[in-house]
Design an enzyme around this catalytic site. Sequence first.
Site, PDB file in Angstrom:
ATOM      1  N   ARG A 148       0.903  -1.488  -0.115  1.00 48.49           N
ATOM      2  CA  ARG A 148      -0.015  -0.060   0.114  1.00 48.49           C
ATOM      3  C   ARG A 148       0.906   1.309  -0.039  1.00 48.49           C
ATOM      4  O   ARG A 148       1.954   1.313   0.398  1.00 48.49           O
ATOM      5  CB  ARG A 148      -0.831   0.017   1.332  1.00 48.49           C
ATOM      6  CG  ARG A 148      -1.779  -1.323   1.362  1.00 48.49           C
ATOM      7  CD  ARG A 148      -2.433  -1.195   2.616  1.00 48.49           C
ATOM      8  NE  ARG A 148      -3.477  -2.272   3.039  1.00 48.49           N
ATOM      9  CZ  ARG A 148      -3.008  -3.572   3.462  1.00 48.49           C
ATOM     10  NH1 ARG A 148      -1.845  -3.561   3.972  1.00 48.49           N
ATOM     11  NH2 ARG A 148      -3.921  -4.347   3.593  1.00 48.49           N
ATOM     12  N   LYS A 171      -1.931  -3.169   8.188  1.00 46.04           N
ATOM     13  CA  LYS A 171      -2.903  -2.863   9.039  1.00 46.04           C
ATOM     14  C   LYS A 171      -3.113  -3.449  10.338  1.00 46.04           C
ATOM     15  O   LYS A 171      -2.762  -4.684  10.375  1.00 46.04           O
ATOM     16  CB  LYS A 171      -4.172  -2.980   8.137  1.00 46.04           C
ATOM     17  CG  LYS A 171      -4.464  -2.010   6.914  1.00 46.04           C
ATOM     18  CD  LYS A 171      -5.813  -2.165   6.299  1.00 46.04           C
ATOM     19  CE  LYS A 171      -6.224  -1.434   5.252  1.00 46.04           C
ATOM     20  NZ  LYS A 171      -7.434  -1.642   4.471  1.00 46.04           N
ATOM     21  N   HIS A 243      -4.433   2.469  -5.004  1.00 48.17           N
ATOM     22  CA  HIS A 243      -4.107   1.012  -4.973  1.00 48.17           C
ATOM     23  C   HIS A 243      -3.770   0.501  -6.460  1.00 48.17           C
ATOM     24  O   HIS A 243      -3.685  -0.914  -6.558  1.00 48.17           O
ATOM     25  CB  HIS A 243      -5.434   0.293  -4.454  1.00 48.17           C
ATOM     26  CG  HIS A 243      -5.099   0.407  -3.004  1.00 48.17           C
ATOM     27  ND1 HIS A 243      -4.285   0.885  -2.322  1.00 48.17           N
ATOM     28  CD2 HIS A 243      -6.024  -0.243  -2.098  1.00 48.17           C
ATOM     29  CE1 HIS A 243      -4.251   0.583  -0.726  1.00 48.17           C
ATOM     30  NE2 HIS A 243      -5.442  -0.161  -0.708  1.00 48.17           N
ATOM     31  N   ARG A 246      -1.027  -1.940  -6.579  1.00 45.18           N
ATOM     32  CA  ARG A 246      -1.402  -3.015  -5.592  1.00 45.18           C
ATOM     33  C   ARG A 246      -2.217  -3.991  -6.425  1.00 45.18           C
ATOM     34  O   ARG A 246      -1.750  -5.140  -6.392  1.00 45.18           O
ATOM     35  CB  ARG A 246      -1.791  -2.458  -4.475  1.00 45.18           C
ATOM     36  CG  ARG A 246      -2.104  -3.676  -3.392  1.00 45.18           C
ATOM     37  CD  ARG A 246      -2.559  -3.089  -1.996  1.00 45.18           C
ATOM     38  NE  ARG A 246      -3.178  -3.814  -1.331  1.00 45.18           N
ATOM     39  CZ  ARG A 246      -2.477  -4.379  -0.419  1.00 45.18           C
ATOM     40  NH1 ARG A 246      -1.186  -4.601  -0.447  1.00 45.18           N
ATOM     41  NH2 ARG A 246      -3.442  -5.413   0.635  1.00 45.18           N
ATOM     42  N   HIS A 269      -3.471  -9.597   3.401  1.00 44.05           N
ATOM     43  CA  HIS A 269      -5.097  -9.737   3.684  1.00 44.05           C
ATOM     44  C   HIS A 269      -5.249 -10.687   4.757  1.00 44.05           C
ATOM     45  O   HIS A 269      -4.634 -11.954   4.752  1.00 44.05           O
ATOM     46  CB  HIS A 269      -5.580 -10.176   2.437  1.00 44.05           C
ATOM     47  CG  HIS A 269      -5.927  -9.436   1.329  1.00 44.05           C
ATOM     48  ND1 HIS A 269      -6.048  -9.496  -0.035  1.00 44.05           N
ATOM     49  CD2 HIS A 269      -5.662  -7.962   1.647  1.00 44.05           C
ATOM     50  CE1 HIS A 269      -5.887  -8.693  -0.767  1.00 44.05           C
ATOM     51  NE2 HIS A 269      -5.975  -7.462  -0.024  1.00 44.05           N
ATOM     52  N   TYR A 278      -9.296 -10.896  -7.122  1.00 42.67           N
ATOM     53  CA  TYR A 278      -8.615 -10.703  -8.232  1.00 42.67           C
ATOM     54  C   TYR A 278      -8.490 -11.855  -8.908  1.00 42.67           C
ATOM     55  O   TYR A 278      -8.336 -11.959  -9.950  1.00 42.67           O
ATOM     56  CB  TYR A 278      -6.975 -10.705  -7.448  1.00 42.67           C
ATOM     57  CG  TYR A 278      -6.675  -9.344  -6.693  1.00 42.67           C
ATOM     58  CD1 TYR A 278      -6.588  -8.235  -7.405  1.00 42.67           C
ATOM     59  CD2 TYR A 278      -6.836  -9.408  -5.380  1.00 42.67           C
ATOM     60  CE1 TYR A 278      -6.399  -6.950  -6.782  1.00 42.67           C
ATOM     61  CE2 TYR A 278      -6.351  -8.277  -4.643  1.00 42.67           C
ATOM     62  CZ  TYR A 278      -6.297  -7.105  -5.330  1.00 42.67           C
ATOM     63  OH  TYR A 278      -6.009  -5.812  -4.567  1.00 42.67           O
TER      64      TYR A 278
END
Length: 298
Positions: A148, A171, A243, A246, A269, A278
């Site tokens: 990110r 995160k 993004h 990414r 993730h 994806y």
Amino acid sequence: MTPDAAMAGYLRHVAVERGLADNTVSAYRRDLTGYVAFLAARGIDDITAVQVPDVTAYLRSIGEEGKSPASAGRMLSSVRGLHRFLIDDRIAVTDPTAEVSPPKLAMRLPKALTIDQVAALLAATSGDDPVRQRDRALLELLYATGARISEAVALDVDDLGEQRSVRLNGKGGKQRIVPVGSYAITAIEEYLVRVRPRFSSEGRSTPALFLGPRGARMSRQSAWLAIRAAAERAKLDVQLSPHTLRHSFATHLLAGGADVRVVQELLGHASVATTQLYTLVTIDTLRDVYAASHPRAR
């Protein structure tokens, strides 16, 4: 307790006890004002008298007003917060929102550049200009790691591993080690030798990897502007987001045969379900190729 009094108590709670930002409190107020008006129109003057059908009817009315599913979901979240607050304060004993589900959001597939478009974007950062050299290192790293933008600008020089890897802080403070390809390594090394010392001398000492010309850590906004500027120079007629690289990283890995769980780890993730979005992109690509190539596809 009247719905108006309940709303006032809840807004006071989120503003004072939880310390939420003024804008957030204002958003709650807007959502709950509409909810209280809806209850009044139904003749409900006691907040504890609200039942599941009332909340369901409120949600249906939002849809009839033309609100998007995302907006309806946010408004329901505000209402749910109100009723949970009433239970926590022992004003109510049941939560009429507990059994009400928000409207389903349309699945949005992430946008990715083609490999040729990525190559054109990266080529647009070539040159001897120090800022361009820094931007090349940044963009090469973003595409090589799927980081990110916030993770990239938060990097310190010490986060670069000795064995062509980088430590990213994702995160929730979760760290992950991601390998870095040779193109990105070369661009970063050139930046570290030729550009970073010059930028660093213009400001106070900082461990940050990516610096601005005045020696301060590069901001997320500056990084996003660097991507947009490169896209303009490359004349890419595509819609970009912070993004984009990414998304392109993940899509190209899966198209090349990478396992979805490996991509999940690389992206950081928490759930593989997020990464599986994806796979839908690559399936669409395969379907297009199939339709264009197979003699009996049409």
